[in-house]
Scaffold this motif. Structure first.
Motif, PDB file in Angstrom:
ATOM      1  N   UNK A  47       0.855  -1.186   0.000  1.00 28.72           N
ATOM      2  CA  UNK A  47       0.000   0.000   0.000  1.00 28.72           C
ATOM      3  C   UNK A  47       0.892   1.237   0.000  1.00 28.72           C
ATOM      4  N   UNK A  48       0.417   2.357  -0.602  1.00 29.55           N
ATOM      5  CA  UNK A  48       1.188   3.583  -0.434  1.00 29.55           C
ATOM      6  C   UNK A  48       0.457   4.587   0.425  1.00 29.55           C
ATOM      7  N   UNK A  49      -0.822   4.445   0.597  1.00 36.11           N
ATOM      8  CA  UNK A  49      -1.590   5.167   1.609  1.00 36.11           C
ATOM      9  C   UNK A  49      -2.380   4.105   2.365  1.00 36.11           C
ATOM     10  N   UNK A  50      -2.927   4.442   3.507  1.00 33.65           N
ATOM     11  CA  UNK A  50      -3.560   3.411   4.334  1.00 33.65           C
ATOM     12  C   UNK A  50      -4.701   2.682   3.631  1.00 33.65           C
ATOM     13  N   UNK A  51      -5.319   3.295   2.623  1.00 28.63           N
ATOM     14  CA  UNK A  51      -6.444   2.633   1.971  1.00 28.63           C
ATOM     15  C   UNK A  51      -6.334   2.590   0.443  1.00 28.63           C
ATOM     16  N   UNK A  52      -5.139   2.831  -0.093  1.00 29.35           N
ATOM     17  CA  UNK A  52      -4.954   2.836  -1.546  1.00 29.35           C
ATOM     18  C   UNK A  52      -3.955   1.744  -1.918  1.00 29.35           C
ATOM     19  N   UNK A  53      -4.379   0.833  -2.780  1.00 25.25           N
ATOM     20  CA  UNK A  53      -3.531  -0.276  -3.203  1.00 25.25           C
ATOM     21  C   UNK A  53      -2.497   0.211  -4.209  1.00 25.25           C
ATOM     22  N   UNK A  54      -1.271  -0.207  -4.049  1.00 20.85           N
ATOM     23  CA  UNK A  54      -0.181   0.206  -4.942  1.00 20.85           C
ATOM     24  C   UNK A  54      -0.033  -0.831  -6.051  1.00 20.85           C
ATOM     25  N   UNK A  55      -0.542  -0.522  -7.248  1.00 17.94           N
ATOM     26  CA  UNK A  55      -0.575  -1.480  -8.351  1.00 17.94           C
ATOM     27  C   UNK A  55       0.778  -1.723  -9.020  1.00 17.94           C
ATOM     28  N   UNK A  56       1.781  -0.976  -8.656  1.00 21.37           N
ATOM     29  CA  UNK A  56       3.092  -1.119  -9.306  1.00 21.37           C
ATOM     30  C   UNK A  56       4.031  -2.052  -8.543  1.00 21.37           C
ATOM     31  N   UNK A  57       3.502  -2.771  -7.561  1.00 16.59           N
ATOM     32  CA  UNK A  57       4.315  -3.744  -6.826  1.00 16.59           C
ATOM     33  C   UNK A  57       3.404  -4.714  -6.095  1.00 16.59           C
ATOM     34  N   UNK A  58       2.386  -5.187  -6.790  1.00 16.87           N
ATOM     35  CA  UNK A  58       1.342  -5.988  -6.171  1.00 16.87           C
ATOM     36  C   UNK A  58       1.503  -7.453  -6.543  1.00 16.87           C
ATOM     37  N   UNK A  59       1.268  -8.356  -5.600  1.00 20.09           N
ATOM     38  CA  UNK A  59       1.282  -9.792  -5.871  1.00 20.09           C
ATOM     39  C   UNK A  59       0.045 -10.124  -6.691  1.00 20.09           C
ATOM     40  N   UNK A  60       0.241 -10.847  -7.778  1.00 15.43           N
ATOM     41  CA  UNK A  60      -0.840 -11.097  -8.738  1.00 15.43           C
ATOM     42  C   UNK A  60      -0.761 -12.538  -9.211  1.00 15.43           C
ATOM     43  N   UNK A  61      -1.908 -13.171  -9.417  1.00  8.45           N
ATOM     44  CA  UNK A  61      -1.980 -14.521  -9.984  1.00  8.45           C
ATOM     45  C   UNK A  61      -2.864 -14.487 -11.217  1.00  8.45           C
ATOM     46  N   UNK A  62      -2.515 -15.295 -12.191  1.00 10.56           N
ATOM     47  CA  UNK A  62      -3.336 -15.379 -13.405  1.00 10.56           C
ATOM     48  C   UNK A  62      -3.140 -16.745 -14.052  1.00 10.56           C
ATOM     49  N   UNK A  63      -4.158 -17.168 -14.790  1.00 13.42           N
ATOM     50  CA  UNK A  63      -4.102 -18.438 -15.510  1.00 13.42           C
ATOM     51  C   UNK A  63      -3.525 -18.192 -16.900  1.00 13.42           C
ATOM     52  N   UNK A  64      -2.650 -19.080 -17.323  1.00 10.64           N
ATOM     53  CA  UNK A  64      -2.042 -18.965 -18.646  1.00 10.64           C
ATOM     54  C   UNK A  64      -1.659 -20.371 -19.112  1.00 10.64           C
ATOM     55  N   UNK A  65      -0.912 -20.453 -20.173  1.00  9.16           N
ATOM     56  CA  UNK A  65      -0.422 -21.755 -20.633  1.00  9.16           C
ATOM     57  C   UNK A  65       1.028 -21.623 -21.072  1.00  9.16           C
ATOM     58  N   UNK A  66       1.753 -22.709 -20.938  1.00  5.56           N
ATOM     59  CA  UNK A  66       3.160 -22.759 -21.352  1.00  5.56           C
ATOM     60  C   UNK A  66       3.275 -23.651 -22.578  1.00  5.56           C
ATOM     61  N   UNK A  67       4.036 -23.224 -23.594  1.00  7.75           N
ATOM     62  CA  UNK A  67       4.261 -24.119 -24.743  1.00  7.75           C
ATOM     63  C   UNK A  67       5.138 -25.291 -24.327  1.00  7.75           C
ATOM     64  N   UNK A  68       4.740 -26.476 -24.716  1.00  6.29           N
ATOM     65  CA  UNK A  68       5.481 -27.699 -24.388  1.00  6.29           C
ATOM     66  C   UNK A  68       5.770 -28.429 -25.693  1.00  6.29           C
ATOM     67  N   UNK A  69       7.027 -28.733 -25.924  1.00  9.97           N
ATOM     68  CA  UNK A  69       7.422 -29.468 -27.131  1.00  9.97           C
ATOM     69  C   UNK A  69       7.567 -30.937 -26.803  1.00  9.97           C
ATOM     70  N   UNK A  70       6.823 -31.781 -27.522  1.00  9.93           N
ATOM     71  CA  UNK A  70       6.939 -33.225 -27.336  1.00  9.93           C
ATOM     72  C   UNK A  70       7.255 -33.856 -28.687  1.00  9.93           C
TER      73      UNK A  70
END
Length: 195
Positions: free
Chosen positions: A108-131
């Motif tokens: 946070x950079x203020x007591x009630x404002x989230x700091x989006x430039x250093x936030x822990x984030x999760x997302x679904x994606x895919x990795x290319x796999x060569x078989x």
């Protein structure tokens, strides 16, 4: 910056009937090559495999990578963001990855404002796999988590979502000159806001 990758064991067969586990074993070998044990810790739970950046590694290369990415992408920050950045740089100067991640998970950079430039984030994606001796590429569904270093305005909308290679590839090409071994943790993602 992707710091952790979660893979469901049920996805390792890439949607194919794999009675002899040959595909699963091939995917595991490729993942172990992609996430070397010199940089990543591998944890196995009952239903998933997790590759995490080692907690003991220094935070400085990640902070340097973050700073350079913001510079090359020409992202300007307001007064409060610059102030928070200076505070982060000072606090993490001699820290390790464990402290870096802990800081990002409640940034946070203020007591009630989230700091989006250093936030822990999760997302679904895919990795290319060569078989099949790299003659066929498939994709493995994963969940990646890490430190978000920039977020567009909430009204940004796009026709597609996922990794934006048209920006990421030139950025990685430029940053390779810095010889930072963590460049591959960078990702530029477009997320759908209509979920």
């Amino acid at each position: 910056m992707n710091m952790e990758t979660h893979i469901r064991k049920t996805d390792l067969a890439l949607g194919v009937i794999d009675t002899d586990h040959s595909i699963r074993n091939s995917v595991m070998r490729e993942l172990d090559d992609r996430f070397p044990n010199s940089i990543y810790d591998k944890t196995e739970t009952l239903d998933s495999i997790i590759y995490s950046i080692k907690k003991s590694l220094p935070a400085k290369p990640f902070m340097d990578l973050r700073t350079l990415a913001l510079i090359f992408l020409n992202i300007e920050q307001d007064f409060y963001q610059r102030e928070k950045d200076e505070e982060l740089e000072s606090a993490l100067k001699n820290a390790n990855v464990d402290v870096l991640v802990s800081e990002s998970q409640h940034c946070f950079y203020l007591y009630n404002v989230f700091y989006d430039c250093f936030r822990w984030k999760s997302y679904n994606t895919s990795l290319p796999i060569n078989i099949d001796d790299r003659t066929y590429t498939s994709y493995l569904d994963v969940t990646q988590s890490g430190i978000q270093i920039y977020s567009s305005a909430p009204d940004f909308d796009a026709e597609f979502e996922g990794e934006l290679g048209i920006m990421l590839n030139p950025l990685k090409h430029i940053l390779k000159r810095t010889h930072n071994q963590f460049i591959d943790t960078l990702s530029i993602q477009i997320e759908s806001i209509h979920r």
